[in-house]
Every structure is written in structure tokens, then in C-alpha cells.
Motif scaffolding. Structure first.
Motif, PDB file in Angstrom:
ATOM      1  N   GLU A 225       0.490  -1.536   0.315  1.00 15.37           N
ATOM      2  CA  GLU A 225      -0.213  -0.260  -0.083  1.00 15.37           C
ATOM      3  C   GLU A 225       1.114   1.225  -0.159  1.00 15.37           C
ATOM      4  OE1 GLU A 225      -3.644   0.514   0.369  1.00 15.37           O
ATOM      5  OE2 GLU A 225      -3.311  -1.805  -0.748  1.00 15.37           O
ATOM      6  N   ASN A 226       2.166   1.145   0.788  1.00 17.67           N
ATOM      7  CA  ASN A 226       2.966   2.436   1.056  1.00 17.67           C
ATOM      8  C   ASN A 226       2.975   2.656  -0.736  1.00 17.67           C
ATOM      9  OD1 ASN A 226       2.563   2.914   3.198  1.00 17.67           O
ATOM     10  ND2 ASN A 226       4.292   1.804   3.972  1.00 17.67           N
ATOM     11  N   ILE A 227       4.030   2.217  -1.544  1.00 14.94           N
ATOM     12  CA  ILE A 227       3.640   2.352  -2.929  1.00 14.94           C
ATOM     13  C   ILE A 227       3.014   3.032  -3.619  1.00 14.94           C
ATOM     14  CG2 ILE A 227       4.367   1.005  -5.018  1.00 14.94           C
ATOM     15  CD1 ILE A 227       6.524  -0.340  -4.490  1.00 14.94           C
ATOM     16  N   VAL A 228       1.467   1.748  -3.406  1.00 12.60           N
ATOM     17  CA  VAL A 228       0.410   2.029  -4.136  1.00 12.60           C
ATOM     18  C   VAL A 228       0.224   4.291  -3.515  1.00 12.60           C
ATOM     19  CG1 VAL A 228      -1.616   2.258  -4.906  1.00 12.60           C
ATOM     20  CG2 VAL A 228      -0.308  -0.010  -4.762  1.00 12.60           C
ATOM     21  N   GLN A 229      -0.504   4.183  -2.729  1.00 15.09           N
ATOM     22  CA  GLN A 229      -0.381   5.775  -2.431  1.00 15.09           C
ATOM     23  C   GLN A 229       0.749   6.607  -2.137  1.00 15.09           C
ATOM     24  OE1 GLN A 229      -3.000   5.943  -1.263  1.00 15.09           O
ATOM     25  NE2 GLN A 229      -4.280   4.040  -1.570  1.00 15.09           N
ATOM     26  N   GLY A 230       1.929   6.013  -2.558  1.00 16.07           N
ATOM     27  CA  GLY A 230       2.930   6.276  -3.082  1.00 16.07           C
ATOM     28  C   GLY A 230       3.777   7.587  -1.027  1.00 16.07           C
ATOM     29  N   ARG A 231       3.636   6.656  -0.636  1.00 18.48           N
ATOM     30  CA  ARG A 231       4.562   7.594   0.906  1.00 18.48           C
ATOM     31  C   ARG A 231       5.216   6.234   0.739  1.00 18.48           C
ATOM     32  NH1 ARG A 231       0.408   3.803   3.074  1.00 18.48           N
ATOM     33  NH2 ARG A 231      -1.521   4.953   2.836  1.00 18.48           N
ATOM     34  N   VAL A 232       6.408   6.645  -0.749  1.00 16.86           N
ATOM     35  CA  VAL A 232       7.759   5.929  -0.148  1.00 16.86           C
ATOM     36  C   VAL A 232       8.253   5.550  -1.489  1.00 16.86           C
ATOM     37  CG1 VAL A 232       7.080   4.584   2.343  1.00 16.86           C
ATOM     38  CG2 VAL A 232       7.459   4.211  -0.504  1.00 16.86           C
ATOM     39  N   VAL A 233       9.530   6.049  -1.905  1.00 16.53           N
ATOM     40  CA  VAL A 233      10.691   5.805  -2.957  1.00 16.53           C
ATOM     41  C   VAL A 233      11.149   4.269  -3.090  1.00 16.53           C
ATOM     42  CG1 VAL A 233      12.034   6.906  -4.568  1.00 16.53           C
ATOM     43  CG2 VAL A 233      10.762   8.462  -3.390  1.00 16.53           C
ATOM     44  N   PRO A 234      10.105   3.343  -3.922  1.00 23.11           N
ATOM     45  CA  PRO A 234      11.049   1.759  -3.458  1.00 23.11           C
ATOM     46  C   PRO A 234      12.252   1.328  -4.283  1.00 23.11           C
ATOM     47  CG  PRO A 234       9.184   2.450  -5.735  1.00 23.11           C
ATOM     48  CD  PRO A 234       9.479   3.712  -4.909  1.00 23.11           C
ATOM     49  N   ASP A 235      12.806   0.690  -3.966  1.00 27.67           N
ATOM     50  CA  ASP A 235      13.544   0.423  -5.469  1.00 27.67           C
ATOM     51  C   ASP A 235      12.883  -0.053  -6.576  1.00 27.67           C
ATOM     52  OD1 ASP A 235      15.620   0.357  -3.336  1.00 27.67           O
ATOM     53  OD2 ASP A 235      15.101  -1.845  -2.555  1.00 27.67           O
ATOM     54  N   GLY A 236      13.755   0.621  -7.718  1.00 26.80           N
ATOM     55  CA  GLY A 236      13.670   0.122  -9.038  1.00 26.80           C
ATOM     56  C   GLY A 236      14.639  -1.171  -9.947  1.00 26.80           C
ATOM     57  N   TYR A 237      14.109  -1.783 -10.515  1.00 27.46           N
ATOM     58  CA  TYR A 237      15.092  -2.476 -11.238  1.00 27.46           C
ATOM     59  C   TYR A 237      14.882  -2.827 -12.887  1.00 27.46           C
ATOM     60  CZ  TYR A 237      15.881  -4.994  -6.563  1.00 27.46           C
ATOM     61  OH  TYR A 237      15.448  -4.849  -5.022  1.00 27.46           O
ATOM     62  N   TYR A 238      15.283  -2.654 -13.384  1.00 33.07           N
ATOM     63  CA  TYR A 238      15.355  -2.729 -15.159  1.00 33.07           C
ATOM     64  C   TYR A 238      15.388  -4.881 -15.437  1.00 33.07           C
ATOM     65  CZ  TYR A 238      12.950   2.054 -15.875  1.00 33.07           C
ATOM     66  OH  TYR A 238      12.680   2.793 -16.021  1.00 33.07           O
TER      67      TYR A 238
END
Length: 800
Positions: A225-238
Motif C-alpha cells: 500500500e505504501n507504493i500505491v499511495q506514494g508514501r515511499v520511494v521504492p527500489d527500481g529494477y530493469y
């Protein structure tokens, strides 16, 4: 059962019965579980159960009356109607047969897990949901860690009521859906304990540019939920799709996110609760590389399956979770991506023509530029303060903000990452957004004009005032075809995905030093000679390389990732990487660099390029560069990467450089590796035959060639007025190189600035038969058109 279906009993053909989300879960369990894709079990109430509930409580007519005269643009009226309808549903009583079936299914799910009453996730699934052309994601409610029979019954009813949240009513009205023809199925799924593990979102394309060559994963600790609600900046992987399919470890790029909070279940308080993420967790990736690759493999299987079922390419939007107690990975849901999959192949290129005071910076979403008055809001209830075409500035957004977001020229949020609510909705609306712009609500002037630029790479910037800019539409199919190969210069990994969508045949110049500066930041010898460093420099290196015991591995992996993202973005088109060409004063600016670099009176003509690579004082650093290239080609499978040696003064130097490369395991001609040489010194032209014996081709560096042909320092303002690539001397050298190289069967391109700046110089080279032009992205269109005109004229009058 009449009103309930277990997930394994349904598939995509059952959307009218159990909605898009639940039908998709059933499809994956039924079809993809045998291929190794893990999906938690569960069950769904049917759309018939929804109508049964409404009929038994006499609610259908009451809902119809509430909605019959409703103006969804009247926010207050919409909110009141929504509240009344939801209260009617919440006060309704379960039909006994529906209640019994829900509880029986829950008991069976618990028994299969070996528990009396397992925690579950309760999610809504509308029967018009997750279609290829519309996503209802986030319009209805989800409830996590629901446990026990009475708790389950309460939250199933809440989910039914959430079909009539204000945002859901508004969304359906704007999309033309009949409110009383959309039913709701409720999915009940065994809870994955991501609150003690990790979770995230996956797109089987790049969510910003729509590039379909990648699986893009995000990851945080705790519930998603923290990602969806924009409360945190996640790690990103390509992860690069094609080389992953070929069996390579195709994780080409990672970006560490702040991961500020962990949402977890608090047993003492009996509720979900956010807590700060400890620093040691924030500073390391939430997923191991092999876990990211496994999730990417599953995502490809899901995309391939949906593509076959739908008979058309179907990029997917997927949620995943990692169970803390067991370490197992699971797919929680999958839906078709609905933004880029619907776009026409028109590329819009925005260019900022002026610069101003930067008020805020964050992650750029979209590639556009917008302007308007900054309006700082703390709550969506302040909608009345927001005017059409203003710039929304807030801490974070959720679905309640969507009526405001639809009116915004641009969106700026202080929190969130590329898969936050604000980013997802901005893409769907085609509105530029900057997320993770820390401090924006304090630094942006309320009510004043600002320019929001998402057209400068990964970093989005908010400038004071209305800055001049231009926008250009590119229809790839309308561009003329040219005999001369058109390539592009790429500066940084962050711009690669966007630039790779331009109609070019590859990259003619990728400067390694740019990747050095933005991703590695440490002088290579400060890593190979770490033990000799002074205490303060060692501290700086430790900060930069946190998480790496092997300092050399830090250099190789970071440099390889920056290069690999670019090579993967253009794959299978060739990408020509120039080995590092910093001058000594530029190397000295890297962390620890001042310890290893001599002070030169004229670094432009000093210890640079090839002369460094075999020298005992830098050779070990060059071998790290070679190792990074080897990793990109061999471990990641990106064989489209070629390399180029800069500032190679003599053929003897060229032989020495090739020898050091071979020592590092990188041999010209092996596994298709081509090695080019920059033609930027008069000796490269005058001894072109000898260089042609060593290298596969030439690339003209017009800046250095001009300064050395005219005998001037292009960094000196006193003689700057004499610098001009169009001088006959420079043109004569270029013509001579073309003649000599072609006689030896070697191609010649140009990657210098001149063709981008001067169409007449490009025309001269085309007339002399140059094989390729590598251009800056903003010069591509006009130069391609010019080249096509020249080639057409030459075909009509070959004697010219």
C-alpha cells in the motif's frame, strides 16, 4: 456453491461472473501455476451474489434514485450521494445462503493452510474491471490482514459498498459505464506476510516511456500500500526481456530507493501501522538479484499468456509480495496495462529553451513540459481552491484526489516513486508529474507561475516563472529513409529509454565518462588501491560503495549497469561505447582522484585516451572498464555493445590498447566484438591505412579534430572565435579519411557536434559518402530531412 467460486474454478472467460481481478487470479492459478508462477489461493463472491444482496435488501431502486439526477462535476453533491449509497449497503443484512457460503469457503481456505482462521486480503473486483482499455484499479477498496469470520463478513460488505465511493462513481460516469450494469465481486485471498517481507509492483514495459523491451520492478519492505499511495520511494529494477529469454542474467539496471516506511500488522493494536525503515535496510536493496530475475521471468510468462489469450500484445501491470516467514515469492494480481498500450506511435519531443531558478526537483514522470500557477493543497477537500490548468502541489495523492488531478496542468508531489498513485494517474491523464520532490510544498510559491519540466531526463524540475519551450511531434512512419545510417548520441542511462524510441539505427556515441560521473563517482584507482588511501578519502569511498565488500566489484557493477541500460534500450541495434576520455583535471574531481592524477598545464593535449590505458599508472583502472564491458556483453548478453578507443595518437598505441583489452578478456572479433577508433587527431587521418589494419571502423570527433587541425585550444576564449568545423582544412581531413578508410573497406561515421549544429557540414559529409551520422536527439529531425534532400539530389545528379 451458488454464490462463491474458488479461484482455481474460474478464468478470464468469467469476468462477468467474478470481475477482472478475480478472473485473472483464477486464470493464473489454473494456467500458470504448472509453469512455476506462485499465486496465493482464495475464493470470490460472484456478481450474482452482489445482485442477490441488493435484491434481498431492496437497494437497487434506492441506488438508482440517488444517481438519476446526480451531476458528478458537483463534488459536494457527489460526496453526499456516495455516502448515502454506501450507508445503505453497510446497513443491509446478508442473505443467509450467501453468508453460509462465504464462511464455508473461508473455513476450507483456513483448513488447507493448517490453521483455524487465517488472515486474508479482501479485494474488490468490478465486472467491468481491468479491461485492456480501462483500469478500475484503486477505484474500490482493499482490506488487508482480515482475520476471523465476523471480521471477514464486515469487510466483504465494506468492499461491496466501495463500488460507490465518490471516485468510483465519477470514474464510471466519465468512462460511460452504467452504474447499475457494473457489479462487484469480492476476492478473498490468503494473506502473504509481506509486512515482515517485501512487496512491489511490476510493469512488463517501462511505465514512463512505454518501451516494451523491459520488465520494470519496484520493491519496498512491508505491505505494498505504501507504493500505491506514494508514501515511499521504492527500489527500481530493469530486466531486459530478450536476453532474459535467451537465458542471460538480464538484470541490467538497479536504482536504490529511499523506502522510508514499512507498513506492517501490529498485533498489539490489531491494525496495520507504518513505522520508519531502519537505515541499514534503507541502504540495501529489498530484493536479491536472483529474486528480481525470478519475478521478471514470471512476469514474462504472464504477459505471454495474456498475449496469446487476447491475440494481441498485452503489457501487464502486476503486484507481487514476498512472505517474510518463508521467503517465498507470490504474484498477488495481474491486469493489462492501460496507458501506453493504447497510445498511437507518435513521439512528442519537448525542449526547454530557457533556464531559470530551480524551485524543486524529483523524479520525472512523462516527458512533457507544462506551465501554470502553483496551487498547494493539503487535502482533496480543498478542491474548490483549485482552478483548471493550475499545477497541483501536495505531499502525496490517493484516488480521492483524481477529480483535482484531471484539472491540473501538471502534478508535483513530495513523496512517491514511479509506480505511486500520482505517477500512474498522471500517465493515464497524459499530464507531466514530478514525484518525490522533497520540500516542494514549502519551496514553491503559492499562486505564482511555474514551469514544470519532465523533458530533461530522469530528474524533473520546477522552475520559477514561465520559461520558453517548444514541442514537436514525430510520426516515425513519415520520416524519409536515408542511405546514410542515422545514429544518435546518448549522454546518460536516464535518457536512454526515451531516446531509444526515436527512429534511429543505434547509438554512435556513448561516452563512458558520463556514466562514470553519474553512477560510479569514484576514481578507479581509489578502488584498486583502497588500502593506501588517507582516512578521510577512505571514508568517502566507503560511503559511495556501501554494501560492497569488494571495491572493484562496485566499480564493475555500477559502470556495467549504466552501460547496460543503454545497450538494452537500443537492442538489437548497435551501441558504440567510447572508453573513458576524461582529462586529468576531470579525473581528479572524482572521489579520490586528486591522489592519482598529475597536474598538467594543458590537460586537453596531455595524458588522456589511449595513452592512459596501457600506462602502469592507470592500466589497472582501464582493466576495470574492460571488465564492465565484458560483464555487459557476456553476463547480461548484450552483444550489440561495441567499443571505441579515443585519442589514439599512433598505430603503436592502438596495438598496446588492444593488447591490454585482450589481457582483460575482451578480444576484437571474438563473439562479434567490433572495436572502433576515434578519428580526432590529424595522425588518425594521415595514417588511416595503418589504423584500419587494427580497428573495425572510424568515428570522426569533429571538436578535437578541428582544434588540432587549426592549432587552437577550444577551451581558450581568446581564440574561440577561430573555432569552426566548417573550415576547408577540417573538411579536407574528413574527405581524406573517407577516401583512405573506404579503400581499406572500413566504415566511417561522425559522432562530433558539427552535424547537429551545422546542416551544411552534414551535407558535405553525405556528399563525400560518409557511412553514418550520429546526432544529438534534438537535431535528429531536421538533419534527417536535410540528409534525405541531399541524397535525393545526388541520385538525380550523380556527377555533382
Amino acid at each position: 456453491m451458488k454464490w462463491v467460486r474458488f479461484f482455481h474454478e474460474v478464468g478470464l472467460e468469467d469476468v462477468p461472473l467474478v470481475g477482472g481481478k478475480n478472473a485473472s487470479l483464477g486464470e493464473m492459478i489454473r494456467e500458470l501455476s504448472p509453469l512455476g508462477v506462485k499465486v496465493p489461493p482464495g475464493f470470490a463472491t460472484t456478481s450474482e451474489a452482489y445482485w442477490h444482496f441488493l435484491e434481498e435488501n431492496g437497494l437497487k431502486e434506492a441506488i438508482a434514485r440517488e444517481l438519476s439526477q446526480l451531476d458528478v462535476e458537483d463534488v459536494q453533491a457527489l460526496t453526499r450521494a456516495s455516502r448515502r449509497i454506501r450507508n445503505l449497503i453497510l446497513k443491509g443484512e446478508y442473505p443467509e445462503d450467501l453468508r453460509e457460503e462465504v464462511l464455508a469457503a473461508y473455513q476450507q481456505l483456513s483448513q488447507e493452510a493448517g490453521e483455524e482462521a487465517i488472515p486474508v486480503a479482501v479485494r474488490s473486483s468490478a465486472t467491468a474491471e481491468d479491461l485492456p482499455t480501462a483500469s478500475f484499479a484503486g477505484q474500490q477498496e482493499s482490506y488487508l490482514h482480515v482475520q476471523g469470520e465476523e471480521d471477514l463478513l464486515l469487510h466483504v460488505k465494506r468492499a461491496l459498498a466501495s463500488l460507490f465511493t465518490a471516485r468510483a462513481i465519477s470514474y464510471r460516469a466519465h468512462r460511460g459505464f452504467d452504474h447499475l450494469k457494473v457489479a462487484l465481486s469480492v476476492g478473498v485471498q490468503r494473506m502473504v506476510r509481506a509486512d515482515t517481507g517485501a512487496s512491489g509492483v511490476i510493469f512488463t514495459l517501462d511505465p514512463d516511456t512505454g518501451h516494451r523491451g523491459f520488465v520494470y520492478l519496484t520493491a519496498i519492505y512491508g505491505l505494498g500500500e505504501n507504493i500505491v499511495q506514494g508514501r515511499v520511494v521504492p527500489d527500481g529494477y530493469y530486466v531486459h526481456k530478450e536476453t532474459l529469454r535467451q537465458g542471460f542474467k538480464a538484470l541490467v539496471y538497479r536504482k536504490l530507493g529511499a523506502k522510508e516506511l514499512i507498513l506492517a500488522y501490529d498485533p498489539k493494536e490489531g491494525r496495520l501501522k507504518n513505522r520508519p525503515t531502519p537505515p541499514y535496510l534503507r541502504n540495501r536493496f529489498a530484493l536479491k538479484d536472483e529474486e528480481a530475475l525470478l519475478l521478471a521471468d514470471w512476469s514474462l510468462r504472464i504477459e505471454d499468456h495474456y498475449t496469446r489469450k487476447r491475440g494481441a500484445p498485452t503489457p501487464m501491470d502486476i503486484e507481487w509480495a514476498k512472505d517474510g516467514p518463508t521467503g517465498e515469492l507470490f504474484i498477488l494480481q495481474a491486469r493489462p496495462e492501460t496507458v501506453h498500450s493504447q497510445k498511437s506511435p507518435v513521439l512528442r519531443v519537448h525542449r526547454l529553451l530557457g533556464r531559470g531558478e530551480v524551485l524543486a526537483e524529483g523524479l520525472a514522470v512523462g516527458e512533457a513540459i507544462a506551465q501554470g500557477r502553483a496551487r498547494i493543497l493539503k487535502d482533496p477537500k480543498e478542491m474548490d481552491r483549485f482552478g483548471e490548468g493550475e499545477v497541483l502541489v501536495t505531499e502525496t495523492t490517493n484516488p480521492d484526489w483524481e477529480p483535482i488531478m484531471k484539472k491540473a496542468a501538471a502534478i508535483v508531489t513530495e513523496r512517491g516513486g514511479r509506480t505511486s498513485h500520482a505517477a500512474i494517474v498522471a500517465r493515464e491523464l497524459g499530464v507531466p508529474a514530478i514525484v518525490g520532490a522533497v520540500g516542494a510544498t514549502g519551496s514553491l510559491p503559492e499562486g505564482e507561475e511555474v514551469t514544470v519540466s519532465c523533458a530533461e531526463g530522469e530528474v524533473g524540475r520546477v522552475y520559477r516563472g514561465r520559461l520558453p519551450y517548444e514541442a514537436e511531434e514525430i510520426h516515425p512512419e513519415s520520416l524519409p529513409r536515408t542511405r546514410t545510417r542515422i545514429l544518435v548520441n546518448v549522454g546518460t542511462p536516464e535518457e536512454a529509454l526515451r531516446v531509444s524510441l526515436l527512429p534511429t539505427e543505434g547509438v554512435g556515441l556513448l561516452r563512458m565518462e558520463f556514466v562514470f560521473a553519474s553512477h560510479v563517482r569514484v576514481h578507479p584507482l581509489a578502488l584498486t588501491r583502497y588500502e593506501t588511501l588517507p582516512k578521510e578519502v577512505r571514508r568517502q569511498v566507503d560511503e559511495a560503495t556501501e554494501g560492497y565488500g569488494d571495491k572493484r566489484a562496485y566499480f564493475v557493477e555500477c559502470l556495467a549497469e549504466g552501460i547496460a541500460l543503454i545497450a538494452a534500450a537500443f537492442y538489437p541495434r548497435p551501441v558504440l561505447l567510447r572508453f573513458s576520455d576524461f582529462k586529468t583535471n576531470e579525473y581528479a574531481r572524482l572521489i579520490g582522484g586528486h591522489l592519482f592524477e598529475p597536474k598538467e598545464e594543458n590537460p586537453m593535449l596531455g595524458w588522456r585516451g589511449a595513452s592512459r590505458y596501457y600506462h602502469p599508472d592507470y592500466k589497472e583502472g582501464f582493466l576495470l572498464e574492460v571488465a564492465a564491458v565484458k560483464r555487459v556483453r557476456e553476463t547480461l548478453g548484450l552483444k550489440n555493445l561495441m567499443v571505441m578507443v579515443p585519442f589514439c595518437r599512433t598505430p603503436e598505441e592502438g596495438e598496446k590498447v588492444l593488447g591490454v583489452m585482450a589481457e582483460g578478456g575482451l578480444r576484437r572479433g571474438e563473439d562479434g566484438l567490433q572495436v572502433y577508433v576515434m578519428a580526432e587527431i590529424p595522425s588518425n587521418v594521415l595514417e588511416a591505412e595503418a589504423f584500419a589494419e587494427l580497428f573495425d571502423g572510424f568515428s570522426i570527433g569533429s571538436n578535437d579534430l578541428t582544434q588540432l587541425a587549426l592549432g587552437l585550444d577550444r577551451d581558450s576564449e581568446r581564440v574561440a572565435h577561430l573555432f569552426d568545423e566548417r573550415r576547408e582544412t577540417v573538411k579536407a581531413l574528413c574527405a581524406l579519411l573517407l577516401e583512405k578508410a573506404h579503400a581499406k573497406g572500413r566504415p566511417v561515421g561522425i559522432c562530433g557536434q558539427a552535424p547537429s549544429d551545422y546542416p551544411e557540414f552534414a551535407a558535405f559529409l553525405v556528399e563525400r559518402g560518409i557511412d553514418s551520422l550520429s546526432l544529438n536527439p534534438d537535431a535528429l529531425l531536421r538533419t534527417v530531412k536535410k540528409v534525405a534532400e541531399i541524397e535525393s539530389a545526388l541520385s538525380r545528379h550523380p556527377e555533382a
